[in-house]
Scaffold this active site. Structure first.
Site, PDB file in Angstrom:
ATOM      1  N   CYS A 188       0.833  -1.200   0.000  1.00 13.12           N
ATOM      2  CA  CYS A 188       0.000   0.000   0.000  1.00 13.12           C
ATOM      3  C   CYS A 188       0.875   1.260   0.000  1.00 13.12           C
ATOM      4  O   CYS A 188       1.657   1.455  -0.921  1.00 13.12           O
ATOM      5  CB  CYS A 188      -1.003  -0.027   1.147  1.00 13.12           C
ATOM      6  SG  CYS A 188      -2.361   1.166   0.904  1.00 13.12           S
ATOM      7  N   HIS A 221      -3.747  -4.709  -0.392  1.00 15.60           N
ATOM      8  CA  HIS A 221      -3.330  -5.328   0.864  1.00 15.60           C
ATOM      9  C   HIS A 221      -3.424  -6.848   0.743  1.00 15.60           C
ATOM     10  O   HIS A 221      -4.514  -7.414   0.875  1.00 15.60           O
ATOM     11  CB  HIS A 221      -4.240  -4.870   2.010  1.00 15.60           C
ATOM     12  CG  HIS A 221      -4.047  -3.449   2.412  1.00 15.60           C
ATOM     13  ND1 HIS A 221      -3.099  -3.064   3.328  1.00 15.60           N
ATOM     14  CD2 HIS A 221      -4.687  -2.320   2.020  1.00 15.60           C
ATOM     15  CE1 HIS A 221      -3.162  -1.746   3.489  1.00 15.60           C
ATOM     16  NE2 HIS A 221      -4.110  -1.279   2.705  1.00 15.60           N
ATOM     17  N   GLU A 242      -2.556  -8.924   2.922  1.00 16.29           N
ATOM     18  CA  GLU A 242      -2.940  -9.440   4.236  1.00 16.29           C
ATOM     19  C   GLU A 242      -4.443  -9.342   4.480  1.00 16.29           C
ATOM     20  O   GLU A 242      -4.956  -9.933   5.427  1.00 16.29           O
ATOM     21  CB  GLU A 242      -2.169  -8.709   5.342  1.00 16.29           C
ATOM     22  CG  GLU A 242      -2.644  -7.320   5.694  1.00 16.29           C
ATOM     23  CD  GLU A 242      -2.178  -6.227   4.747  1.00 16.29           C
ATOM     24  OE1 GLU A 242      -2.401  -5.040   5.058  1.00 16.29           O
ATOM     25  OE2 GLU A 242      -1.583  -6.549   3.693  1.00 16.29           O
TER      26      GLU A 242
END
Length: 218
Positions: free
Chosen positions: A87, A198, A200
């Site tokens: 990001c 992202h 994650e």
């Protein structure tokens, strides 16, 4: 989801910005030995370094400099040691960021300017597909998956390697996405990789991308 042979030590750089714990959990989920740290030597010694980031470009650069982040990234790359930006942790790798009238200097690893996207709705928030670079390692097996984005700014031009000249270095592999206009969604450039989205927060597809990255660590 694939598996990684051998446990890799990964440092998540803590410079006051980023989803540190979610990144830590996601990396641990795919088998990494993860340390969240602001210590320079720990960050240098790890098999892989993850640079997260949320918020304003200039504020992230201030935090990065406070922990010698530019030096850490530069020294790792000089030794061919993998770094993954996520990001705003990707955005700060470029030359400049322009947000809210503030023009801030980035790490300068890649030419380019981070600027507001030209889109009818901002922020760009939610799941989106990408146009994975041919031969991508990060996106191997997940080229057609969707990933989770949260951002209003991005890089719309990536000029490194586009001059057509001969070079002993491999051209960066650039992955694109669209929200209003086209922007850089991922880059693979020797030891330096990054994603605008992202991983994650991107479920199994994001976990596979992290697994693919871990597979590049020596």
């Amino acid at each position: 989801m694939g598996s990684v042979a051998g446990v890799k030590k990964v440092a998540v750089l803590d410079y006051g910005s980023g989803n540190l714990r979610s990144a830590e959990r996601a990396l641990a989920r795919v088998g990494a030995d993860v340390t969240v740290t602001s210590d320079m030597q720990t960050a240098l010694d790890a098999d892989g370094l993850v640079v997260p980031g949320v918020g304003a470009f200039a504020a992230c650069m201030t935090g990065l400099d406070a922990v010698q982040g530019r030096r850490i990234i530069g020294r790792r790359l000089a030794g061919g040691r993998p770094v993954l930006g996520i990001c705003v942790g990707m955005q700060i790798l470029f030359e400049r960021g322009v947000e809210h009238g503030v023009d801030a200097e980035g790490c300068g690893e890649w030419p380019g300017v981070v600027e507001q996207l030209e889109a009818p709705v901002l922020p760009h928030m939610g799941w989106n597909s990408v146009q994975a670079a041919p031969g991508s390692t990060l996106f191997a097996g997940i080229e057609d998956e969707r990933f989770y984005f949260v951002h209003s700014y991005g890089v719309r031009e990536f000029t490194l390697g586009e001059d057509g000249g001969s070079s002993p270095l491999a051209k960066p592999k650039v992955t694109w996405a669209e929200h209003g206009d086209r922007f850089v969604a991922g880059v693979e450039n020797a030891a330096l990789s990054a994603t605008q989205f992202h991983p994650e927060k991107s479920g199994d597809a994001g976990a596979q991308l992290l697994t693919n990255w871990l597979g590049t660590l020596r």
